[in-house]
Design a protein around this motif. Structure first.
Motif, PDB file in Angstrom:
ATOM      1  N   UNK A 194       0.837  -1.211   0.000  1.00 45.20           N
ATOM      2  CA  UNK A 194       0.000   0.000   0.000  1.00 45.20           C
ATOM      3  C   UNK A 194       0.868   1.256   0.000  1.00 45.20           C
ATOM      4  N   UNK A 195       1.914   1.248   0.822  1.00 45.68           N
ATOM      5  CA  UNK A 195       2.798   2.413   0.911  1.00 45.68           C
ATOM      6  C   UNK A 195       3.590   2.618  -0.381  1.00 45.68           C
ATOM      7  N   UNK A 196       4.005   1.533  -1.001  1.00 45.73           N
ATOM      8  CA  UNK A 196       4.718   1.654  -2.276  1.00 45.73           C
ATOM      9  C   UNK A 196       3.785   2.227  -3.356  1.00 45.73           C
ATOM     10  N   UNK A 197       2.529   1.791  -3.354  1.00 50.15           N
ATOM     11  CA  UNK A 197       1.555   2.352  -4.303  1.00 50.15           C
ATOM     12  C   UNK A 197       1.366   3.849  -4.063  1.00 50.15           C
ATOM     13  N   UNK A 198       1.377   4.246  -2.797  1.00 50.30           N
ATOM     14  CA  UNK A 198       1.290   5.672  -2.460  1.00 50.30           C
ATOM     15  C   UNK A 198       2.461   6.435  -3.078  1.00 50.30           C
ATOM     16  N   UNK A 199       3.678   5.886  -2.917  1.00 52.05           N
ATOM     17  CA  UNK A 199       4.857   6.582  -3.456  1.00 52.05           C
ATOM     18  C   UNK A 199       4.868   6.592  -4.983  1.00 52.05           C
ATOM     19  N   UNK A 200       4.317   5.568  -5.596  1.00 46.06           N
ATOM     20  CA  UNK A 200       4.252   5.543  -7.063  1.00 46.06           C
ATOM     21  C   UNK A 200       3.400   6.693  -7.595  1.00 46.06           C
TER      22      UNK A 200
END
Length: 330
Positions: A49-55
């Motif tokens: 979820x956090x990686x998707x946020x950064x993307x």
């Protein structure tokens, strides 16, 4: 705000990597890393979820966290199979493990049909029904029963023994089995229950009793972790001193990357990693991805396939492994 999220993402990744420490740190030293293994699926979800946020907001930071998360693929692969299949084309030995949870007569009939359909050569059982321990015996030529655990085989059992810690018997046994022109050792284990019930997990959100519920669950888990350490030590001794190639399986009451998982597996292969596919959940009562039934094997056992049968006869699913055993005498 983004700095806080950055810091949280680092913490999440560190918690994920902490499961590796279970290889060296026992529960008697600290149980914190056992909890890391237990919540690892949640850690992976948060990380994604956090990686998707950064993307969306900072793709360069997303690439950084993707790079930092690469090492989490290996423990995740023990829960959801992604890579590592041996792709052995043929099999000559079918093995099955199943925790029955003291079944009703109706469920016994369904399980007997399942066994007759799958036709395992060796079957190990945990939590046998007390009123009818022998309901599957007619499907096998040889059986060894120790209280609530059992080994059934179509091949001759030449020696069998229940394991002990000092003078106390534990729910673990082994059988040395004559397999064609060779001998193999099969170990059946059922590590002590955590005693955590589904109702306790639901009640944990009760605000009035939140603290007490958390403390009780923590007590149950930490006590079982420490009890497992003693049991695993004896099981590991039987594996290491075996003069024969080993298959060890059963209900570990322990997730992948836990202390118990690492210690029992040792140099053996995890058959799910070598022959499984998709989600490896074996305990479905909590409706959460929990894999606590494992099968490990010596290098002589090539893994053709590993399947978790999604049949609702118990709170566990049976695990079937097809091996291609390389005979030493050939």
């Amino acid at each position: 705000m983004k700095r806080l999220i950055f810091f949280i993402n680092l913490i999440v990744i560190l918690v994920g990597y902490s499961v590796y420490i279970n290889q060296w740190v026992s529960p008697n030293v600290t149980t914190i890393f056992e909890y890391s293994a237990l919540i690892f699926p949640v850690v992976i979800i948060f990380d994604v979820i956090l990686i998707l946020f950064w993307l969306i907001y900072r793709w360069k930071i997303a690439l950084l966290f993707i790079f930092l998360s690469i090492g989490l693929v290996k423990p995740f692969n023990r829960i959801y199979h992604i890579y590592g299949a041996e792709k052995i084309k043929e099999s000559n030995l079918k093995f099955m493990t199943y925790n029955l949870k003291v079944l009703s007569l109706k469920k016994e009939n369904e399980i007997e049909k399942l066994v007759q359909k799958e036709r395992p050569d060796i079957l190990i059982l945990q939590e046998l029904p007390l009123n009818n321990k022998d309901f599957l015996k007619k499907n096998f030529n040889y059986t060894e029963n120790y209280e609530a655990i059992e080994i059934l085989s179509k091949f001759p059992i030449i020696e069998s023994k229940q394991l002990k810690i000092s003078d106390e018997k534990i729910r673990a046994c082994y059988a040395d089995i004559k397999f064609n022109n060779d001998t193999i050792r099969v170990i059946n284990l059922h590590l002590s229950s955590t005693r955590v019930k589904k109702e306790q997990i639901i009640d944990i959100y009760d605000k009035k009793n939140l603290k007490n519920n958390i403390m009780q669950i923590n007590h149950y888990l930490s006590t079982s972790f420490k009890a497992h350490q003693k049991q695993v030590k004896e099981i590991k001794r039987i594996i290491d001193t075996s003069p024969y190639p080993v298959i060890v399986g059963g209900d570990f009451n322990a997730v992948p990357s836990s202390y118990e998982y690492y210690k029992v597996r040792g140099d053996l292969k995890d058959t799910f990693v070598k022959g499984g596919s998709g989600l490896g959940t074996t305990f479905h009562d909590f409706k959460f991805p929990i894999r606590i039934d494992h099968v490990f094997a010596s290098p002589e056992f090539g893994v053709h396939s590993t399947k978790v049968k999604r049949v609702d006869y118990s709170d566990h699913y049976p695990v079937l492994v097809e091996f291609n055993y390389t005979f030493k005498n050939k």
